[in-house]
Design a protein around this motif. Structure first.
Motif, PDB file in Angstrom:
ATOM      1  N   GLN A  43      53.291  43.974  25.804  1.00 13.35           N
ATOM      2  CA  GLN A  43      53.796  43.783  26.997  1.00 13.35           C
ATOM      3  C   GLN A  43      54.223  44.611  27.920  1.00 13.35           C
ATOM      4  OE1 GLN A  43      54.213  40.347  28.137  1.00 13.35           O
ATOM      5  NE2 GLN A  43      54.811  40.952  29.988  1.00 13.35           N
ATOM      6  N   ASP A  44      54.525  45.740  27.693  1.00 14.96           N
ATOM      7  CA  ASP A  44      54.670  47.214  28.302  1.00 14.96           C
ATOM      8  C   ASP A  44      53.184  47.487  28.796  1.00 14.96           C
ATOM      9  OD1 ASP A  44      57.325  47.001  28.156  1.00 14.96           O
ATOM     10  OD2 ASP A  44      57.349  48.539  26.590  1.00 14.96           O
ATOM     11  N   LEU A  45      52.369  47.476  28.035  1.00 16.23           N
ATOM     12  CA  LEU A  45      50.814  47.884  28.400  1.00 16.23           C
ATOM     13  C   LEU A  45      50.356  47.037  29.406  1.00 16.23           C
ATOM     14  CD1 LEU A  45      49.438  49.089  25.094  1.00 16.23           C
ATOM     15  CD2 LEU A  45      49.971  50.572  27.033  1.00 16.23           C
ATOM     16  N   LEU A  46      50.384  45.706  29.512  1.00 18.17           N
ATOM     17  CA  LEU A  46      49.940  44.496  30.183  1.00 18.17           C
ATOM     18  C   LEU A  46      50.651  44.742  31.573  1.00 18.17           C
ATOM     19  CD1 LEU A  46      50.374  41.295  28.050  1.00 18.17           C
ATOM     20  CD2 LEU A  46      48.220  42.673  28.683  1.00 18.17           C
ATOM     21  N   VAL A  47      51.754  45.102  31.632  1.00 16.79           N
ATOM     22  CA  VAL A  47      52.489  45.459  33.095  1.00 16.79           C
ATOM     23  C   VAL A  47      52.142  46.845  33.628  1.00 16.79           C
ATOM     24  CG1 VAL A  47      54.856  45.933  33.867  1.00 16.79           C
ATOM     25  CG2 VAL A  47      54.678  44.132  32.388  1.00 16.79           C
ATOM     26  N   LYS A  48      52.011  47.855  32.821  1.00 22.24           N
ATOM     27  CA  LYS A  48      51.556  49.154  33.130  1.00 22.24           C
ATOM     28  C   LYS A  48      50.032  49.273  33.829  1.00 22.24           C
ATOM     29  CE  LYS A  48      50.914  53.829  31.686  1.00 22.24           C
ATOM     30  NZ  LYS A  48      50.830  54.892  30.412  1.00 22.24           N
ATOM     31  N   TYR A  49      49.277  48.442  32.990  1.00 22.42           N
ATOM     32  CA  TYR A  49      47.772  48.421  33.465  1.00 22.42           C
ATOM     33  C   TYR A  49      47.495  47.434  34.476  1.00 22.42           C
ATOM     34  CZ  TYR A  49      47.447  52.594  30.863  1.00 22.42           C
ATOM     35  OH  TYR A  49      47.767  53.964  30.345  1.00 22.42           O
ATOM     36  N   LYS A  50      48.481  46.193  34.680  1.00 19.65           N
ATOM     37  CA  LYS A  50      48.215  45.038  35.510  1.00 19.65           C
ATOM     38  C   LYS A  50      47.202  44.055  34.919  1.00 19.65           C
ATOM     39  CE  LYS A  50      49.918  47.954  39.593  1.00 19.65           C
ATOM     40  NZ  LYS A  50      49.502  48.320  40.765  1.00 19.65           N
ATOM     41  N   ILE A  51      47.261  44.102  33.772  1.00 16.00           N
ATOM     42  CA  ILE A  51      46.190  43.178  32.926  1.00 16.00           C
ATOM     43  C   ILE A  51      46.691  41.903  33.221  1.00 16.00           C
ATOM     44  CG2 ILE A  51      45.142  42.549  30.716  1.00 16.00           C
ATOM     45  CD1 ILE A  51      45.482  45.553  30.089  1.00 16.00           C
ATOM     46  N   GLY A  52      45.795  40.929  33.928  1.00 16.24           N
ATOM     47  CA  GLY A  52      46.240  39.419  33.912  1.00 16.24           C
ATOM     48  C   GLY A  52      46.919  39.335  35.241  1.00 16.24           C
ATOM     49  N   ILE A  53      47.192  40.436  36.107  1.00 18.37           N
ATOM     50  CA  ILE A  53      47.867  40.224  37.244  1.00 18.37           C
ATOM     51  C   ILE A  53      46.937  40.824  38.555  1.00 18.37           C
ATOM     52  CG2 ILE A  53      49.943  41.028  38.672  1.00 18.37           C
ATOM     53  CD1 ILE A  53      51.027  41.872  35.742  1.00 18.37           C
ATOM     54  N   GLU A  54      46.867  39.788  39.456  1.00 15.44           N
ATOM     55  CA  GLU A  54      46.046  40.144  40.614  1.00 15.44           C
ATOM     56  C   GLU A  54      46.824  41.182  41.284  1.00 15.44           C
ATOM     57  OE1 GLU A  54      42.856  39.507  42.836  1.00 15.44           O
ATOM     58  OE2 GLU A  54      43.109  38.315  41.223  1.00 15.44           O
ATOM     59  N   SER A  55      46.034  42.520  41.188  1.00 17.29           N
ATOM     60  CA  SER A  55      46.586  43.831  41.634  1.00 17.29           C
ATOM     61  C   SER A  55      45.860  44.002  43.272  1.00 17.29           C
ATOM     62  CB  SER A  55      46.403  44.874  40.955  1.00 17.29           C
ATOM     63  OG  SER A  55      45.135  45.192  40.570  1.00 17.29           O
ATOM     64  N   GLU A  56      46.323  44.961  43.812  1.00 20.23           N
ATOM     65  CA  GLU A  56      45.819  45.180  44.981  1.00 20.23           C
ATOM     66  C   GLU A  56      44.510  46.003  45.010  1.00 20.23           C
ATOM     67  OE1 GLU A  56      48.747  46.603  44.015  1.00 20.23           O
ATOM     68  OE2 GLU A  56      50.269  45.450  45.549  1.00 20.23           O
ATOM     69  N   GLU A  57      44.474  46.777  43.990  1.00 25.99           N
ATOM     70  CA  GLU A  57      42.988  47.432  43.448  1.00 25.99           C
ATOM     71  C   GLU A  57      42.087  46.488  43.410  1.00 25.99           C
ATOM     72  OE1 GLU A  57      45.820  48.204  41.975  1.00 25.99           O
ATOM     73  OE2 GLU A  57      45.984  50.304  41.474  1.00 25.99           O
ATOM     74  N   SER A  58      42.058  45.404  42.548  1.00 25.55           N
ATOM     75  CA  SER A  58      41.229  44.353  42.108  1.00 25.55           C
ATOM     76  C   SER A  58      40.905  43.620  43.434  1.00 25.55           C
ATOM     77  CB  SER A  58      41.673  43.452  41.222  1.00 25.55           C
ATOM     78  OG  SER A  58      42.867  42.712  41.663  1.00 25.55           O
ATOM     79  N   VAL A  59      41.778  43.305  44.397  1.00 27.23           N
ATOM     80  CA  VAL A  59      41.429  42.604  45.839  1.00 27.23           C
ATOM     81  C   VAL A  59      40.402  43.662  46.487  1.00 27.23           C
ATOM     82  CG1 VAL A  59      42.421  41.810  47.691  1.00 27.23           C
ATOM     83  CG2 VAL A  59      43.700  41.306  45.611  1.00 27.23           C
ATOM     84  N   ILE A  60      41.106  44.671  46.436  1.00 28.23           N
ATOM     85  CA  ILE A  60      40.212  45.571  47.323  1.00 28.23           C
ATOM     86  C   ILE A  60      38.701  45.935  46.829  1.00 28.23           C
ATOM     87  CG2 ILE A  60      40.050  48.278  48.163  1.00 28.23           C
ATOM     88  CD1 ILE A  60      43.119  48.290  48.390  1.00 28.23           C
TER      89      ILE A  60
END
Length: 128
Positions: A43-60
């Protein structure tokens, strides 16, 4: 009485091992740490690397060709966004890097108009 086994100190373990003539193969500087629950670590790794979460970097990254233009986007890519809101872009060609640098204010305005990317405050162009 707890069901956990008793933990001896490092010196006691070495003494018991020497009495039993069992060689100690653990490195001297190694610390024995308590084990952690695997679910919490994942869970900590998923949050740290934003896995499964739409992040600003992925949108850009999805809209990078529209923001930088198809020719410049071919020789550059978005690396990451730090805590201060500085977006790092890597450009593999010196001419593209120079062009992105000269148009960084316009690029920043286009990026800030993307959904969820208003927190981007600066743009850093690097060789890469």
């Amino acid at each position: 009485m707890p069901n956990e086994p008793h933990q001896f100190s490092r010196a006691a373990q070495e003494l018991i091992g020497s009495f039993r003539k069992i060689p100690d193969e653990t490195p001297r500087r190694m610390r024995i740490r308590p084990t952690k629950d695997m679910g919490g670590l994942v869970q900590d790794l998923l949050v740290k690397y934003k896995i499964g979460i739409e992040s600003e970097e992925s949108v850009i990254r999805e809209h990078w060709a529209e923001v930088a233009g198809p020719a410049n986007a071919h020789y550059s890519h978005v690396r990451d966004l730090d805590q201060r809101g500085c977006l790092t872009v890597l450009a593999s060609h010196a001419v593209v890097r120079n062009e992105l640098f000269l148009h960084r204010k316009m690029l920043l305005q286009k990026i800030q108009k993307l959904p969820g990317c208003a927190k981007v405050k600066a743009l850093t162009i690097r060789a890469g």
